[in-house]
Motif scaffolding. Structure first.
Motif, PDB file in Angstrom:
ATOM      1  N   TYR A 173     -31.959-121.459  61.867  1.00  0.00           N
ATOM      2  CA  TYR A 173     -31.430-122.770  61.500  1.00  0.00           C
ATOM      3  C   TYR A 173     -32.533-123.815  61.318  1.00  0.00           C
ATOM      4  N   ARG A 174     -33.720-123.529  61.842  1.00  0.00           N
ATOM      5  CA  ARG A 174     -34.859-124.413  61.617  1.00  0.00           C
ATOM      6  C   ARG A 174     -35.558-124.131  60.298  1.00  0.00           C
ATOM      7  N   ARG A 229     -27.505-113.749  60.998  1.00  0.00           N
ATOM      8  CA  ARG A 229     -26.433-114.316  60.176  1.00  0.00           C
ATOM      9  C   ARG A 229     -25.883-113.307  59.176  1.00  0.00           C
ATOM     10  N   ILE A 244     -29.887-116.174  70.838  1.00  0.00           N
ATOM     11  CA  ILE A 244     -30.029-117.634  70.796  1.00  0.00           C
ATOM     12  C   ILE A 244     -31.319-118.038  70.098  1.00  0.00           C
ATOM     13  N   ALA A 245     -32.426-117.375  70.455  1.00  0.00           N
ATOM     14  CA  ALA A 245     -33.722-117.709  69.868  1.00  0.00           C
ATOM     15  C   ALA A 245     -33.743-117.430  68.372  1.00  0.00           C
ATOM     16  N   GLU A 246     -33.146-116.307  67.948  1.00  0.00           N
ATOM     17  CA  GLU A 246     -33.158-115.958  66.524  1.00  0.00           C
ATOM     18  C   GLU A 246     -32.316-116.929  65.707  1.00  0.00           C
ATOM     19  N   LEU A 247     -31.164-117.323  66.228  1.00  0.00           N
ATOM     20  CA  LEU A 247     -30.324-118.279  65.506  1.00  0.00           C
ATOM     21  C   LEU A 247     -31.001-119.642  65.399  1.00  0.00           C
ATOM     22  N   ARG A 248     -31.665-120.075  66.461  1.00  0.00           N
ATOM     23  CA  ARG A 248     -32.386-121.339  66.415  1.00  0.00           C
ATOM     24  C   ARG A 248     -33.525-121.286  65.406  1.00  0.00           C
ATOM     25  N   THR A 249     -34.228-120.161  65.374  1.00  0.00           N
ATOM     26  CA  THR A 249     -35.317-120.006  64.402  1.00  0.00           C
ATOM     27  C   THR A 249     -34.792-120.055  62.977  1.00  0.00           C
ATOM     28  N   ASP A 308     -42.459-113.280  64.150  1.00  0.00           N
ATOM     29  CA  ASP A 308     -41.662-113.899  65.215  1.00  0.00           C
ATOM     30  C   ASP A 308     -41.969-113.189  66.536  1.00  0.00           C
TER      31      ASP A 308
END
Length: 432
Positions: A156-157, A166, A149-154, A102
């Motif tokens: 959840y994808r 999480r 924000i970027a880590e949570l989006r990654t 990442d």
């Protein structure tokens, strides 16, 4: 030029050193079953507990009686021995599959943490109102917000993030790391207060000041090993609560310290502080990872290490700034009331004002320990049970990834395999 080289190689040293503790915890939790992790973690923490005492003592001796450069050269043979032992004794664990690195998350985390830590380290020198401190602190916090924000989006994808944020939804992990942050702020951040008092106010040399911390280290090692056995038998909270009480009592005594406090009493207080510290490090590690899946041990331990580093820096910055500001206030108040007429009297007022400021810093540390006590109250983990006490019906077995401390039940239709759930009964897991 020499200063620049020193900074570059200190950064290089930090990059390597920062990976050691998370990797050690990961290997330890993979190799030891849950009912043996308390003692194993206690033994692992011996080096970290001895460092605050042996380091200042040995470093003080080298600085006082030898060359300060030896504090770096002395690490070379230790590092060589460590590399040889790692090659001979450590086993490589097979990877659970290739994952994509990442890069955006790494860039955001690295730049954000660097900016925040730089601001915190500079705050005690330049002040919190410094433009450089404010810009780097606000900029670093913004970068870390973007990182979250970027880590949570990654995640959840369905992709692999650099840090699995999480994990903070895990109750024991969250509560343990809140306590971990407060203890790092109070104890490790407050380490700057002891040499300030012993050297600046009591006139001891760096070597003599280091000798005063030896009881702290040896007491911490004793309770770390004994506490590890208790954690394995009764769970982490049974050790954490007495540790925080001992740490609070010692901090309270340091908040009352005077320029005439007897040295034997100080040694006793430091020993009491060490007893408390030895009861805190490994139980918090065990409780933080108690319900973390094995595949996430590395990320969870790394996240805990980052939290401890950041709050240690925050503690140093806040306590150092508090001492500076309160010392100026106390000195001006004492000077106005006593009206000194000689340089000796003015110097004594300066010492009294600094002593009162150190007391204020220790009172703030005591408040953080009280908050840590409250955080520990919310830690709910299951007492580890030896594997031989976990009975399984004939024809069924626990899979390698099942953790007896986190029993769940999941049976897929037609699969013929069932994860066993430990229900209440004799010998089963008990909430502590």
């Amino acid at each position: 030029m020499e200063t620049k080289k020193l900074i570059v190689f200190r950064v290089t040293q930090a990059i390597g050193g920062a990976t050691l503790f998370p990797l050690a915890i990961t290997l330890l939790f993979h190799e030891f079953p849950p009912h043996e992790r308390g003692l194993a973690t206690g033994i692992l923490s011996i080096s970290a507990l001895l460092a605050p005492a042996v380091g200042p003592t040995l470093g003080g001796y080298l600085v006082t009686y030898a060359d300060w450069r030896l504090i770096f050269y002395i690490n070379v043979p230790v590092g060589v021995v460590g590399v040889v032992m790692a090659l001979l004794l450590l086993r490589e664990r097979p990877s659970e599959g290739r994952t994509r690195f990442d890069l955006p998350g790494f860039v955001l985390a690295a730049t954000g943490l660097t900016a925040v830590l730089y601001a915190l380290s500079n705050a005690s020198v330049s002040g919190w109102n410094s433009l450089v401190v404010l810009v780097t602190l606000i900029g670093g916090l913004c970068l870390l917000a973007l990182f979250v924000i970027a880590e949570l989006r990654t995640a959840y994808r369905g992709k692999q993030p650099l840090v699995e944020l999480r994990l903070f939804a895990n109750g024991p992990f969250l509560s343990s790391n809140i306590a971990n942050a407060l203890i790092a702020f109070s104890f490790f951040g407050g380490l700057i207060l002891l040499p300030l008092y012993l050297q600046n106010l009591r006139g001891l040399s760096a070597f003599q000041s280091g000798l005063f911390t030896l009881p702290l280290a040896f007491a911490a090692v004793l309770t770390a090993i004994a506490g590890g056995r208790v954690v394995d038998r009764f769970g982490p909270r049974v050790v954490l609560f007495p540790g925080l009480v001992l740490m609070g009592l010692s901090t309270w005594q340091l908040a009352e310290v005077q320029l005439s406090t007897p040295y034997p009493w100080l040694l006793l207080v430091f020993a009491l502080r060490g007893l408390g510290l030895g009861c805190l490090i490994q139980p918090l590690t065990v409780s933080a990872l108690a319900k973390v899946p094995p595949r996430q041990y590395a990320q969870a331990s790394s996240l805990g290490t980052v939290i401890r580093f950041v709050f240690t820096s925050l503690g140093i910055a806040v306590l150092a700034t508090l001492v500076q500001s309160r010392a100026a206030t106390h000195i001006s108040t004492l000077a106005a009331s006593l009206k000194p007429t000689s340089p000796a009297a003015l110097a004594q007022i300066g010492k009294l004002g600094l002593n009162l400021a150190v007391q204020d810093a220790f009172w703030l540390s005591l408040g953080a320990f009280i908050l840590a006590f409250i955080a520990v109250c919310f830690i709910r983990v299951q007492r580890p049970v030896p594997e031989e006490k976990i009975t399984t019906p004939p024809g069924e077995r626990l899979s390698d990834t099942d953790d007896p401390t986190n029993p769940t039940e999941s049976a897929s239709p037609g699969s013929g395999s069932t994860r066993l759930s430990a229900g209440p009964g004799p010998g089963d897991n008990v909430m502590v």
